[in-house]
Design a protein around this motif. Structure first.
Motif, PDB file in Angstrom:
ATOM      1  N   LYS A  89      41.927  42.221  36.587  1.00 36.02           N
ATOM      2  CA  LYS A  89      42.721  41.169  35.965  1.00 36.02           C
ATOM      3  C   LYS A  89      42.000  40.553  34.772  1.00 36.02           C
ATOM      4  O   LYS A  89      42.606  40.321  33.711  1.00 36.02           O
ATOM      5  N   ASP A  90      40.716  40.258  34.907  1.00 38.10           N
ATOM      6  CA  ASP A  90      39.981  39.622  33.818  1.00 38.10           C
ATOM      7  C   ASP A  90      39.922  40.533  32.592  1.00 38.10           C
ATOM      8  O   ASP A  90      40.078  40.063  31.452  1.00 38.10           O
ATOM      9  N   ASP A 142      47.152  44.705  38.383  1.00 34.87           N
ATOM     10  CA  ASP A 142      45.917  43.924  38.486  1.00 34.87           C
ATOM     11  C   ASP A 142      46.134  42.525  37.920  1.00 34.87           C
ATOM     12  O   ASP A 142      45.655  41.529  38.481  1.00 34.87           O
ATOM     13  N   TYR A 143      46.852  42.444  36.801  1.00 32.41           N
ATOM     14  CA  TYR A 143      47.167  41.138  36.216  1.00 32.41           C
ATOM     15  C   TYR A 143      48.137  40.362  37.095  1.00 32.41           C
ATOM     16  O   TYR A 143      47.895  39.198  37.438  1.00 32.41           O
ATOM     17  N   GLU A 144      49.215  41.007  37.485  1.00 25.36           N
ATOM     18  CA  GLU A 144      50.305  40.290  38.148  1.00 25.36           C
ATOM     19  C   GLU A 144      49.965  39.902  39.580  1.00 25.36           C
ATOM     20  O   GLU A 144      50.481  38.921  40.105  1.00 25.36           O
ATOM     21  N   ARG A 145      49.061  40.677  40.219  1.00 19.52           N
ATOM     22  CA  ARG A 145      48.770  40.436  41.636  1.00 19.52           C
ATOM     23  C   ARG A 145      47.273  40.249  41.893  1.00 19.52           C
ATOM     24  O   ARG A 145      46.767  40.556  42.980  1.00 19.52           O
ATOM     25  N   ASP A 146      46.584  39.732  40.875  1.00 16.40           N
ATOM     26  CA  ASP A 146      45.174  39.356  41.020  1.00 16.40           C
ATOM     27  C   ASP A 146      44.306  40.518  41.500  1.00 16.40           C
ATOM     28  O   ASP A 146      43.507  40.391  42.440  1.00 16.40           O
ATOM     29  N   GLY A 147      44.424  41.644  40.827  1.00 17.72           N
ATOM     30  CA  GLY A 147      43.644  42.819  41.193  1.00 17.72           C
ATOM     31  C   GLY A 147      42.268  42.841  40.553  1.00 17.72           C
ATOM     32  O   GLY A 147      41.843  41.900  39.864  1.00 17.72           O
ATOM     33  N   GLU A 148      41.580  43.947  40.750  1.00 17.14           N
ATOM     34  CA  GLU A 148      40.182  44.090  40.344  1.00 17.14           C
ATOM     35  C   GLU A 148      39.977  43.898  38.844  1.00 17.14           C
ATOM     36  O   GLU A 148      38.961  43.348  38.412  1.00 17.14           O
ATOM     37  N   ASN A 162      51.697  31.952  29.394  1.00 19.90           N
ATOM     38  CA  ASN A 162      50.247  31.790  29.241  1.00 19.90           C
ATOM     39  C   ASN A 162      49.905  31.385  27.812  1.00 19.90           C
ATOM     40  O   ASN A 162      49.012  31.958  27.185  1.00 19.90           O
ATOM     41  N   SER A 220      55.123  45.353  37.732  1.00 19.45           N
ATOM     42  CA  SER A 220      54.249  46.111  38.630  1.00 19.45           C
ATOM     43  C   SER A 220      55.002  47.288  39.244  1.00 19.45           C
ATOM     44  O   SER A 220      56.200  47.223  39.506  1.00 19.45           O
TER      45      SER A 220
END
Length: 447
Positions: A227-228, A219-225, A31, A264
């Motif tokens: 992540k942002d 949340d980051y790795e699997r697009d969780g709540e 990234n 994760s």
């Protein structure tokens, strides 16, 4: 120009080390558009994934990173260790680290060190010009030396650590706010002493990255709540790394490194319960609370993370395994660990490391007989509460990993290939032109 620039002039090279506890290299390298300051260090110098140590736990990792030797030399194997010849346990602190730290070597060579927020350094040493102890410190009032450091840090609302209990809440907003406030204050303190202090080695660690990873990494790795919020926190860390780099004089080499990687977490694995169910461990009481509650017929027990001890005659107070059977019993336990599968049929353990492979030194008498390195997704726990589930979930969704550890060196002369934590201390000494015996370390300089 700070006071440091005005006072110096002897030409001795200096190093600023900034630790980012638990930050995986893949997060940063994949990234680069989000983290341009890490990318700039990689472009101007060098960066790569390195290996952590066995076991990859912060309480063991930081003593090894800051000494260049394995836990058999440092005497610290994890967050909890066992007293020799007893079932009594203790939490290792700074005084339990038996090997020379990098800042000890710097000071012994007539140079000056400022040390801030390094885990397992409480109480603060008084043979360095400034030290603020990190993780495991009871509070700032006793963690800062000299007193004027404490007085200044109090003006910043400095925190040694984020409050991890906030991460246990379903709503992570308060935890995220606390994590940001913690890293904000630590950055201000690091920048202040980098600019104003007279140092040859600056050594500071952001541990809040590890805390954020434990509660938000999935949340980051699997697009969780969250992540942002996770990305926003790391963009702030990247900005702070860039601003600290900009504050450094030209004769300073910057190193940024983590102590282990992260991934994760899907299942917590309660290994003492597994040992009990498999007939390896039994208790003297129906409600065991500590290691001393194990029964005489116990053959093995476990400490976090994934450390296994044979209940050996002559070593443990109620040892049940004769020394003549040690190798066979250990091989049997190793095979059982390697065969263990999780609820989804995935192997829990990636590999099992024998004591002789990982540990050597004057303090290997409390070394675990085996250490299990888990596959991604399985966080290895212990505890001595009977009748719990072997596989469970908790408030954390991220876990440490042995691989994917980060190392950034702001020097084109460094070569990071097949490196590990043990290489960092000799690298710093080489960069500072401080002589040492290469046989003293388990690692080697990367420059």
């Amino acid at each position: 120009m700070g006071l440091f620039d005005r006072l110096r002039g002897d030409g001795d090279p200096r190093v600023a080390f900034i630790g980012v506890d638990g930050v995986p290299y893949s997060l940063l390298s994949e990234n680069e558009e989000l983290f341009p300051n890490f990318a700039a260090i990689a472009n101007d110098g060098t960066a790569n994934e390195i290996s952590s140590i066995v076991p990859p736990e912060s309480s063991a990792c930081w003593p090894s990173l800051t000494t260049g030797v394995n836990p058999g030399e440092t005497g610290v194997y994890g967050f909890q260790d066992r007293e020799v010849g007893t079932y009594d346990t203790y939490v290792p602190m700074g005084r339990e680290v038996q090997a020379d730290r990098i800042w000890d070597r710097v000071q012994e060579n007539g140079r000056k060190a400022t040390v801030m927020n390094v885990p397992v350094t409480f109480p603060p040493q008084r043979n360095v010009q400034r030290m603020v102890s990190g993780f495991l410190s009871p509070g700032l009032d006793k963690a800062a030396y000299p007193d004027d450091v404490r007085d200044y840090l109090e003006t910043l609302d400095y925190r040694i650590d984020v409050n991890p209990k906030l991460g246990h809440q379903e709503d992570k907003s308060e935890f995220i706010e606390d994590a940001n406030a913690t890293v904000d204050a630590q950055f201000e303190a690091f920048k202040h002493y980098i600019e104003e202090d007279d140092w040859d080695l600056f050594f500071g660690v952001f541990m809040t990255t590890d805390r954020v990873n434990h509660f938000l990494f999935k949340d980051y790795e699997r697009d969780g709540e969250y992540k942002d919020e996770f990305i926003d926190f790391y963009r702030k860390v990247d900005d702070y790394i860039g601003r600290l780099r900009d504050a450094l004089p030209d004769d300073v080499t910057m190193i940024v490194a983590s102590d282990h990687g992260f991934t994760s977490l899907d299942y917590e694995v309660h290994f003492n319960e597994w040992l009990r169910e498999e007939g390896w461990l039994s208790f003297q009481t129906d409600e065991p609370e500590e290691l001393g509650d194990i029964a005489d017929d116990t053959r093995a027990y476990s400490f976090i993370p994934g450390r296994f001890y044979i209940n050996l005659e002559g070593r443990e107070p109620r040892g049940s395994v004769p020394e003549s059977e040690y190798d066979a019993v250990r091989d049997e336990l190793k095979a059982d660990l390697e065969a263990l599968e999780g609820p989804d049929g995935t192997k829990v353990v990636d590999r099992v490391v024998e004591k002789e492979e990982a540990f050597r030194g004057d303090h290997d008498d409390i070394a675990p007989d085996l250490v299990a390195i888990p596959n991604n997704g399985f966080d290895l726990k212990s505890g001595f509460k009977a009748d719990s589930d072997v596989f469970d979930t908790g408030p954390r969704n991220g876990m440490h990993s042995f691989d994917d550890t980060s190392l950034y060196v702001d020097s084109p002369d460094a070569t990071i290939e097949n490196a590990d934590l043990f290489d960092i201390t000799p690298t710093i000494l080489d960069l500072m032109n401080i002589d040492y015996n290469r046989g003293e370390f388990d690692g080697a300089s990367l420059v």
